[in-house]
Design a protein around this motif. Structure first.
Motif, PDB file in Angstrom:
ATOM      1  N   TYR A 162      -5.326   0.473   4.922  1.00 42.04           N
ATOM      2  CA  TYR A 162      -4.490  -0.083   4.133  1.00 42.04           C
ATOM      3  C   TYR A 162      -3.608   1.021   3.384  1.00 42.04           C
ATOM      4  CZ  TYR A 162      -5.825  -5.062   4.556  1.00 42.04           C
ATOM      5  OH  TYR A 162      -5.958  -6.252   4.895  1.00 42.04           O
TER       6      TYR A 162
ATOM      7  N   GLN B 249      -0.832   1.716  -0.122  1.00 40.55           N
ATOM      8  CA  GLN B 249      -0.279   0.806  -1.365  1.00 40.55           C
ATOM      9  C   GLN B 249       0.842   1.961  -1.805  1.00 40.55           C
ATOM     10  OE1 GLN B 249      -2.818  -0.712  -4.294  1.00 40.55           O
ATOM     11  NE2 GLN B 249      -0.873  -2.178  -5.084  1.00 40.55           N
TER      12      GLN B 249
ATOM     13  N   GLN C 172       3.077  -4.031  -2.933  1.00 45.67           N
ATOM     14  CA  GLN C 172       1.795  -4.564  -2.545  1.00 45.67           C
ATOM     15  C   GLN C 172       1.304  -3.759  -1.469  1.00 45.67           C
ATOM     16  OE1 GLN C 172       0.223  -7.592  -3.509  1.00 45.67           O
ATOM     17  NE2 GLN C 172       2.092  -8.531  -4.631  1.00 45.67           N
ATOM     18  N   ARG C 173      -0.321  -3.709  -1.593  1.00 38.31           N
ATOM     19  CA  ARG C 173      -1.265  -3.335  -0.567  1.00 38.31           C
ATOM     20  C   ARG C 173      -0.735  -3.914   0.531  1.00 38.31           C
ATOM     21  NH1 ARG C 173      -7.332  -1.404  -1.965  1.00 38.31           N
ATOM     22  NH2 ARG C 173      -5.956  -0.747  -4.007  1.00 38.31           N
TER      23      ARG C 173
END
Length: 123
Positions: free
Chosen positions: A37, A39, A44-45
């Motif tokens: 992921y 960010q 938002q992540r």
């Protein structure tokens, strides 16, 4: 309990490459879905890529053809090779593990997270 050590982040010029590593301890990653992921500040992540225990991969549209997720089960490590980097790739990158064979795009369904590594793409 799984613990991750992430490495490989840094400052790179647009068009450059980096390889992120996520080394796990405490449990084998063999049967887990692994994800990367990222960010960015004020955002938002978001999911970048996933890989299953059978090496099936998925990518977010903006990184397709540029990023490659892979895993080395013998080293209990997951990688993210990032090529042709763009300024919009600048973010903190996190690896995550989901205790399931099923892929999920929902970050709330991942059980363990790395501490994050900063990637900055700038000239």
């Amino acid at each position: 309990q799984v613990q991750f050590v992430e490495s490989g982040g840094g400052l790179v010029q647009p068009g450059g490459s980096l390889r992120l590593s996520c080394a796990a301890s405490g449990s084998t990653l063999l049967f887990y879905v692994m994800g990367w992921y990222r960010q960015a500040p004020g955002k938002q992540r978001e999911l970048v890529a996933t890989i299953t225990g059978e090496d099936s991969t998925n990518y977010e549209d903006s990184v397709k053809g540029r990023f490659t997720i892979s895993r080395d089960n013998a080293k209990n490590t997951v990688y993210l090779q990032m090529n042709s980097l763009k300024p919009e790739d600048t973010a903190v990158y996190y690896c995550a593990a989901r205790v399931s064979a099923a892929v999920s795009t929902d970050k709330n369904e991942y059980d363990w997270w790395g501490q994050g590594t900063q990637v900055t793409v700038s000239s």
